[in-house]
Design an enzyme around this catalytic site. Structure first.
Site, PDB file in Angstrom:
ATOM      1  N   TYR A  61       0.856  -1.186   0.000  1.00  0.00           N
ATOM      2  CA  TYR A  61       0.000   0.000   0.000  1.00  0.00           C
ATOM      3  C   TYR A  61       0.881   1.222   0.000  1.00  0.00           C
ATOM      4  O   TYR A  61       1.658   1.425   0.919  1.00  0.00           O
ATOM      5  CB  TYR A  61      -0.894   0.028   1.243  1.00  0.00           C
ATOM      6  CG  TYR A  61      -2.341   0.053   0.845  1.00  0.00           C
ATOM      7  CD1 TYR A  61      -2.866   1.179   0.203  1.00  0.00           C
ATOM      8  CD2 TYR A  61      -3.163  -1.034   1.059  1.00  0.00           C
ATOM      9  CE1 TYR A  61      -4.192   1.199  -0.206  1.00  0.00           C
ATOM     10  CE2 TYR A  61      -4.479  -1.022   0.643  1.00  0.00           C
ATOM     11  CZ  TYR A  61      -4.989   0.100   0.004  1.00  0.00           C
ATOM     12  OH  TYR A  61      -6.287   0.112  -0.416  1.00  0.00           O
ATOM     13  N   GLU A  63      -0.211   4.590  -0.634  1.00  0.00           N
ATOM     14  CA  GLU A  63      -1.120   5.701  -0.852  1.00  0.00           C
ATOM     15  C   GLU A  63      -0.373   7.037  -0.857  1.00  0.00           C
ATOM     16  O   GLU A  63       0.485   7.272  -0.016  1.00  0.00           O
ATOM     17  CB  GLU A  63      -2.147   5.687   0.284  1.00  0.00           C
ATOM     18  CG  GLU A  63      -3.498   6.185  -0.125  1.00  0.00           C
ATOM     19  CD  GLU A  63      -4.524   5.870   0.947  1.00  0.00           C
ATOM     20  OE1 GLU A  63      -4.348   6.373   2.067  1.00  0.00           O
ATOM     21  OE2 GLU A  63      -5.480   5.123   0.654  1.00  0.00           O
ATOM     22  N   ASP A 201      -5.935  12.431 -25.672  1.00  0.00           N
ATOM     23  CA  ASP A 201      -6.059  11.049 -25.204  1.00  0.00           C
ATOM     24  C   ASP A 201      -5.289  10.192 -26.208  1.00  0.00           C
ATOM     25  O   ASP A 201      -5.805   9.819 -27.255  1.00  0.00           O
ATOM     26  CB  ASP A 201      -7.533  10.653 -25.138  1.00  0.00           C
ATOM     27  CG  ASP A 201      -7.708   9.223 -24.641  1.00  0.00           C
ATOM     28  OD1 ASP A 201      -6.699   8.491 -24.535  1.00  0.00           O
ATOM     29  OD2 ASP A 201      -8.864   8.829 -24.367  1.00  0.00           O
ATOM     30  N   THR A 227      -3.096   4.966 -22.186  1.00  0.00           N
ATOM     31  CA  THR A 227      -2.957   3.622 -21.640  1.00  0.00           C
ATOM     32  C   THR A 227      -1.534   3.142 -21.920  1.00  0.00           C
ATOM     33  O   THR A 227      -0.916   3.537 -22.905  1.00  0.00           O
ATOM     34  CB  THR A 227      -3.941   2.645 -22.302  1.00  0.00           C
ATOM     35  OG1 THR A 227      -3.846   2.798 -23.712  1.00  0.00           O
ATOM     36  CG2 THR A 227      -5.367   2.907 -21.867  1.00  0.00           C
ATOM     37  N   LYS A 230      -1.156  -0.630 -24.914  1.00  0.00           N
ATOM     38  CA  LYS A 230      -1.451  -0.790 -26.348  1.00  0.00           C
ATOM     39  C   LYS A 230      -0.128  -0.842 -27.114  1.00  0.00           C
ATOM     40  O   LYS A 230       0.698  -1.684 -26.791  1.00  0.00           O
ATOM     41  CB  LYS A 230      -2.436   0.298 -26.771  1.00  0.00           C
ATOM     42  CG  LYS A 230      -3.774   0.116 -26.020  1.00  0.00           C
ATOM     43  CD  LYS A 230      -4.837   1.135 -26.312  1.00  0.00           C
ATOM     44  CE  LYS A 230      -6.074   0.852 -25.463  1.00  0.00           C
ATOM     45  NZ  LYS A 230      -7.089   1.920 -25.565  1.00  0.00           N
ATOM     46  N   ARG A 236      -1.246  -3.411 -18.285  1.00  0.00           N
ATOM     47  CA  ARG A 236      -2.517  -2.678 -18.339  1.00  0.00           C
ATOM     48  C   ARG A 236      -2.432  -1.526 -17.363  1.00  0.00           C
ATOM     49  O   ARG A 236      -1.999  -1.690 -16.219  1.00  0.00           O
ATOM     50  CB  ARG A 236      -3.680  -3.565 -17.912  1.00  0.00           C
ATOM     51  CG  ARG A 236      -3.906  -4.762 -18.764  1.00  0.00           C
ATOM     52  CD  ARG A 236      -5.313  -5.267 -18.606  1.00  0.00           C
ATOM     53  NE  ARG A 236      -6.178  -4.475 -19.451  1.00  0.00           N
ATOM     54  CZ  ARG A 236      -6.252  -4.622 -20.767  1.00  0.00           C
ATOM     55  NH1 ARG A 236      -5.525  -5.532 -21.387  1.00  0.00           N
ATOM     56  NH2 ARG A 236      -7.052  -3.864 -21.471  1.00  0.00           N
TER      57      ARG A 236
END
Ligand code: PLP
Length: 416
Positions: A61, A63, A201, A227, A230, A236
């Protein structure tokens, strides 16, 4: 035996503990290996990326944003690599996906109810560019632009006219099925004229930018989201680049507005992919992806299937099947039966509903990772042509044999 003290994925453990899931993983690997993968948004990540993804960083974690904690170093290294690779002022590697990064970008710059301009979905825009079923269409006043009917290229005059009329707070460019280069300078000019933020984008094509095969949106945009899975060939996930003046707004919009803790194993895997993308080998790859898409598009044209806009400058081609009297859904199904994976797609001004579509979309990121070149694209074009014309399915097995012969020469994830 591992030569390093790594503790990581052991497939035999999975197979022993959960054979049901293990068999799904195996059959998906078998599908990847035994067919031709032409989904324009997919690729094959490297073993190094997969190792980072399967590492115990998944447990951590973390954060907030990186500071002095030892595990923060993966993120800091990744941020530095992203800034260097793209020449960006600021990078955020935490978004879990493209859609969540776009929520953050909207969140940083616009409030619900405000006006945003983006590419219409039937012309190649993404769900997050204003679809009625998506947060974008539900929460924002979306004005859509599209492509011209004659050239099938973005209609910049129409973009300018709509921007003057609607005075959007933000203009988005980028698409999922637009085969041509986007004129970022023109979008910048239009955004400046109406005082709008310019968001690019770049999900689909950022890998080509990383490989220096097409021009970069970074010098023109206020913010670039993309992303990482691709053409870029990472895990991912998503990343956001922005100008220094927007750094704090973007970081706050990613965390805590849109997300909680980052996926540290994915962040580390993004850093690995960025290192790979900075190599000459990757630059050669990116160029070959485009050469292959152009060869595939030309090959399909020779088989009577029309490339929308006449061809492609990128990794994908959108193919209009009206000339051979087929809809996209049928073509997709027939190709699938022959182990060729591609997707149906609407074309601009499509007379068919989206559930059928008059076209297919083909992309070359995955086959190029497998080492295929132009000659192989000519073979794939003829295999697609045979498959889509196989009305009664009697040829599917024979075509699949030829598919098998081709992929055996260029294996994805070679067997050990
Ligand atoms: C793929 C894509 C996305 C979304 O990515 P997810 O990770 O599936 O949420 C967003 N925008 C564009 C243009 C895309 O092509």
């Amino acid at each position: 035996m591992n030569s390093t003290p790594f503790w990581g994925p052991d497939f035999d453990e999975l197979a022993a503990e959960d054979p049901e899931i293990a068999s799904i993983v195996l059959s998906e690997l078998d599908r990847l290996r035994s067919g031709i993968q032409l989904i324009a948004s997919e690729n094959f990540t490297s073993p190094a990326v997969l190792a980072a993804l399967g590492s115990t960083l998944s447990n951590k974690y973390a954060e907030g944003y990186p500071g002095k904690r030892y595990y923060d170093r993966a993120e800091l290294i990744g941020i530095d690599r992203a800034k260097a690779l793209f020449g960006a002022d600021h990078a955020n590697l935490q978004p879990h996906s493209g859609a969540s990064a776009n929520i953050a970008a909207y969140g940083a710059f616009v409030k619900p109810g405000e006006t945003v301009m983006a590419m219409s979905l039937p012309h190649g825009g993404h769900l997050t560019h204003g679809s009625k079923v998506n947060f974008s269409g539900k929460w924002f006043n979306i004005v859509s632009y599209g492509v011209r009917e004659d050239t099938e290229l973005i209609d910049y005059d129409n973009v300018r006219a709509l921007a003057r009329e609607h005075r959007p707070k933000m203009i988005i460019t980028g698409a999922t099925a637009y085969p041509r280069l986007i004129d970022f300078a023109a979008f910048r000019e239009i955004a400046d004229e109406v005082g709008a933020i310019l968001m690019v984008d770049a999900a689909h094509f950022i890998g080509l930018v990383a490989g220096q095969a097409i021009p970069s949106p970074v010098p023109y945009a206020d913010v670039v989201t993309f992303t990482t899975h691709k053409v870029l060939r990472g895990p991912r996930g998503d990343m956001i680049l922005c100008r220094e003046e927007h750094a704090s707004a973007i970081d706050k919009a990613v965390f805590p507005m849109m997300q909680g803790g980052p996926l540290m194993h994915a962040v580390a895997a993004k850093a690995v992919a960025l290192k790979e993308a900075a190599t000459q080998e990757y630059r050669d790859y990116a160029k070959q992806v485009i050469v292959n898409a152009q060869a595939l598009s030309a090959g399909l044209a020779e088989e009577g299937m029309r490339p929308v806009s006449g061809g492609t400058d990128t990794h994908l081609a959108l193919i209009d099947l009206q000339g051979i009297g087929l809809t996209g859904d049928i073509a997709e199904m027939r190709c699938d039966a022959a182990r060729i994976t591609l997707n149906k797609n609407s074309i601009p001004y499509d007379p068919q509903p989206p559930s059928k579509g008059s076209g297919i979309r083909v992309g070359t990121p995955a086959v190029t990772t497998q080492g295929m070149t132009e000659d192989d694209m000519a073979i794939i074009a003829s295999l697609i042509s045979r498959a889509v014309r196989d009305e009664d399915g009697t040829q599917a097995a024979a075509i699949a044999d030829d598919v098998s012969a081709l992929v055996t020469r260029h294996p994805a994830y070679p067997r050990g």
